[in-house]
Write a protein that holds these residues in place. Structure first.
Motif, PDB file in Angstrom:
ATOM      1  N   PRO A 115       0.817  -1.215   0.000  1.00 34.47           N
ATOM      2  CA  PRO A 115       0.000   0.000   0.000  1.00 34.47           C
ATOM      3  C   PRO A 115       0.851   1.266   0.000  1.00 34.47           C
ATOM      4  O   PRO A 115       0.314   2.365   0.017  1.00 34.47           O
ATOM      5  CB  PRO A 115      -0.772  -0.123   1.318  1.00 34.47           C
ATOM      6  N   GLY A 116       2.184   1.097   0.009  1.00 38.61           N
ATOM      7  CA  GLY A 116       3.069   2.246   0.076  1.00 38.61           C
ATOM      8  C   GLY A 116       3.843   2.258   1.377  1.00 38.61           C
ATOM      9  O   GLY A 116       3.999   1.232   2.035  1.00 38.61           O
ATOM     10  N   GLY A 117       4.332   3.416   1.766  1.00 36.77           N
ATOM     11  CA  GLY A 117       5.106   3.494   2.996  1.00 36.77           C
ATOM     12  C   GLY A 117       5.624   4.895   3.240  1.00 36.77           C
ATOM     13  O   GLY A 117       5.046   5.879   2.780  1.00 36.77           O
ATOM     14  N   THR A 118       6.730   4.987   3.950  1.00 36.04           N
ATOM     15  CA  THR A 118       7.314   6.298   4.200  1.00 36.04           C
ATOM     16  C   THR A 118       7.975   6.812   2.930  1.00 36.04           C
ATOM     17  O   THR A 118       8.332   6.038   2.039  1.00 36.04           O
ATOM     18  CB  THR A 118       8.363   6.239   5.321  1.00 36.04           C
ATOM     19  N   VAL A 119       8.167   8.125   2.867  1.00 29.51           N
ATOM     20  CA  VAL A 119       8.787   8.728   1.694  1.00 29.51           C
ATOM     21  C   VAL A 119      10.222   8.237   1.534  1.00 29.51           C
ATOM     22  O   VAL A 119      10.636   7.812   0.453  1.00 29.51           O
ATOM     23  CB  VAL A 119       8.764  10.270   1.801  1.00 29.51           C
ATOM     24  N   SER A 120      10.985   8.272   2.619  1.00 30.31           N
ATOM     25  CA  SER A 120      12.402   7.903   2.542  1.00 30.31           C
ATOM     26  C   SER A 120      12.578   6.435   2.171  1.00 30.31           C
ATOM     27  O   SER A 120      13.446   6.087   1.360  1.00 30.31           O
ATOM     28  CB  SER A 120      13.104   8.187   3.874  1.00 30.31           C
ATOM     29  N   ALA A 121      11.751   5.548   2.736  1.00 33.87           N
ATOM     30  CA  ALA A 121      11.875   4.119   2.452  1.00 33.87           C
ATOM     31  C   ALA A 121      11.475   3.800   1.016  1.00 33.87           C
ATOM     32  O   ALA A 121      12.143   3.017   0.332  1.00 33.87           O
ATOM     33  CB  ALA A 121      11.037   3.314   3.430  1.00 33.87           C
ATOM     34  N   SER A 122      10.378   4.400   0.551  1.00 36.72           N
ATOM     35  CA  SER A 122       9.921   4.160  -0.823  1.00 36.72           C
ATOM     36  C   SER A 122      10.964   4.640  -1.827  1.00 36.72           C
ATOM     37  O   SER A 122      11.253   3.965  -2.824  1.00 36.72           O
ATOM     38  CB  SER A 122       8.588   4.873  -1.071  1.00 36.72           C
ATOM     39  N   ASN A 123      11.548   5.803  -1.549  1.00 36.47           N
ATOM     40  CA  ASN A 123      12.572   6.339  -2.445  1.00 36.47           C
ATOM     41  C   ASN A 123      13.838   5.495  -2.408  1.00 36.47           C
ATOM     42  O   ASN A 123      14.482   5.285  -3.441  1.00 36.47           O
ATOM     43  CB  ASN A 123      12.901   7.778  -2.058  1.00 36.47           C
ATOM     44  N   LYS A 124      14.188   4.984  -1.233  1.00 32.38           N
ATOM     45  CA  LYS A 124      15.372   4.131  -1.119  1.00 32.38           C
ATOM     46  C   LYS A 124      15.175   2.830  -1.895  1.00 32.38           C
ATOM     47  O   LYS A 124      16.099   2.337  -2.556  1.00 32.38           O
ATOM     48  CB  LYS A 124      15.668   3.823   0.348  1.00 32.38           C
ATOM     49  N   GLY A 152       4.453   2.198  -3.126  1.00 27.60           N
ATOM     50  CA  GLY A 152       4.730   0.982  -3.885  1.00 27.60           C
ATOM     51  C   GLY A 152       4.944   1.295  -5.352  1.00 27.60           C
ATOM     52  O   GLY A 152       5.813   0.705  -6.010  1.00 27.60           O
ATOM     53  N   VAL A 153       4.147   2.232  -5.886  1.00 26.66           N
ATOM     54  CA  VAL A 153       4.330   2.682  -7.274  1.00 26.66           C
ATOM     55  C   VAL A 153       5.652   3.427  -7.410  1.00 26.66           C
ATOM     56  O   VAL A 153       6.390   3.220  -8.377  1.00 26.66           O
ATOM     57  CB  VAL A 153       3.151   3.580  -7.705  1.00 26.66           C
ATOM     58  N   TRP A 154       5.952   4.304  -6.445  1.00 25.99           N
ATOM     59  CA  TRP A 154       7.221   5.056  -6.449  1.00 25.99           C
ATOM     60  C   TRP A 154       8.391   4.091  -6.624  1.00 25.99           C
ATOM     61  O   TRP A 154       9.290   4.312  -7.445  1.00 25.99           O
ATOM     62  CB  TRP A 154       7.334   5.830  -5.144  1.00 25.99           C
ATOM     63  N   ALA A 155       8.396   3.023  -5.844  1.00 22.67           N
ATOM     64  CA  ALA A 155       9.497   2.057  -5.907  1.00 22.67           C
ATOM     65  C   ALA A 155       9.470   1.254  -7.201  1.00 22.67           C
ATOM     66  O   ALA A 155      10.503   1.042  -7.847  1.00 22.67           O
ATOM     67  CB  ALA A 155       9.438   1.120  -4.699  1.00 22.67           C
TER      68      ALA A 155
END
Length: 355
Positions: A115-124, A152-155
């Motif tokens: 469902p997604g997550g934190t900004v820093s984790a998704s970007n990492k 999740g999409v970001w990653a």
């Protein structure tokens, strides 16, 4: 006297035997503790590879990663993400680092529902995918069965291709700010603990000492100032702009179209394909066939998956650390709740937890 001597001798022998057994049990418990800790927490992100299918003697290796849950940076208790319904970006980075050493590796398939997550984790997570492919020239493919939203999409857009099963939900390209509510002229507060009620004739007054303007931001007893609202909104817009750039660049979609037409809505797999968010609507097996064909190894490959590191200790003593792990998962759920309520996050509203 004879009976007394016999009893004394018996109790002496018994106490010595009991002492020895107790010492052995303590030594065994310590051994089990360290065995479990070593087996579970020392580089568990990569050590165990399990054969899935193909030819065991093939030199064409494909790695399968099964990931599910919100995306966080790391585990504060050093528990591998294979032991929980959480995706830890730091573990992903470690896995990719280790996989760089696999000279026969042809590709990586990530089966993910998030469902997604934190900004820093998704970007990492995203940057780890990009860096691995640029360094090794080995492609990474994404498949989702159910949900690929927000972070999740970001990653995922960093992968070479994205596949989704029919009925999967994809999208929610947006950034969510922290929740802030305040009590508007409260006259009573009821606490859950022992059902204690507090009420006053003149209403409730709140005092808190702090230094620095807006240090008491999210104070439930006052309205947010316009400056605070603008500051948070500016942060959201900055992160959202980067989100748009990443999706636009990797999916070859105009940024203006993402902002104005896609928005932060979520789409079924067919709609997501039409809008360019995914490449094909295939189930996992069909996606796997297409990937193997693209890699030109359909008839000569071996697929391995990373499995949970369950040593003989944890297999035979499943409840040895149950209290510790129960406490860990309670803290983990609280961490996710706090993230969804108080942090700027990429967590979809389509995700439900026990908050």
């Amino acid at each position: 006297n004879l009976i007394g001597k016999i009893m004394k001798s018996f109790f002496l022998t018994f106490s010595k035997t009991f002492g020895i057994m107790l010492a052995l049990l303590v030594i065994l418990a310590v051994f089990l503790l360290f065995s479990n800790l070593i087996g579970r927490y020392v580089d568990t992100a990569y050590n165990n590879l399990e054969f899935v299918e193909g030819d065991k003697n093939s030199n064409n290796l494909v790695i399968l990663l099964d990931l599910e849950g919100p995306i966080l940076s790391n585990s504060s208790q050093k528990i591998s993400f294979f032991d929980s319904q959480i995706i830890f970006a730091n573990d992903i980075e470690k896995i990719f680092f280790k996989l760089k050493e696999e000279i026969n590796l042809k590709g990586i398939i990530i089966s993910i529902n998030s469902p997604g997550g934190t900004v820093s984790a998704s970007n990492k997570f995203y940057e780890s995918i990009i860096a691995f492919q640029e360094t090794t020239k080995i492609p990474i493919y994404i498949h989702t069965d159910e949900l690929l939203a927000s972070g999740g999409v970001w990653a995922a857009v960093g992968a070479k291709k994205i596949y989704a099963s029919y009925g999967a939900l994809i999208g929610n390209i947006g950034v969510k700010g922290p929740s802030w509510f305040y009590y508007n002229e409260p006259i009573s507060i009821k606490q859950n603990f022992l059902d204690k009620d507090v009420a006053t004739k003149e209403g409730i007054e709140f005092y808190q000492t702090f230094a620095g303007r807006s240090k008491d931001i999210f104070n439930e007893f006052r309205e947010p100032t316009q400056e605070e609202i603008d500051s948070i909104q500016n942060m959201l817009e900055s992160i959202y702009e980067k989100f748009l750039i990443i999706v636009s660049k990797n999916r070859k979609i105009e940024k203006k179209y993402i902002r104005n037409d896609l928005g932060a809505l979520i789409y079924d797999s067919d709609s997501a394909k039409k809008k360019g968010l995914i490449d094909e609507v295939y189930n996992f097996n069909k996606s796997k066939e297409k990937i193997l064909s693209e890699l030109n190894i359909s008839n000569d490959y071996k697929m391995l998956s990373l499995k949970n590191n369950q040593n003989i200790i944890s297999q035979n003593l499943p409840y040895l650390f149950s209290k510790y792990e129960d406490n860990y998962y309670k803290k983990l759920n609280l961490r996710i709740c706090n993230m969804s309520k108080m942090q700027i996050s990429l967590l979809s509203n389509y995700y439900s937890n026990n908050c």
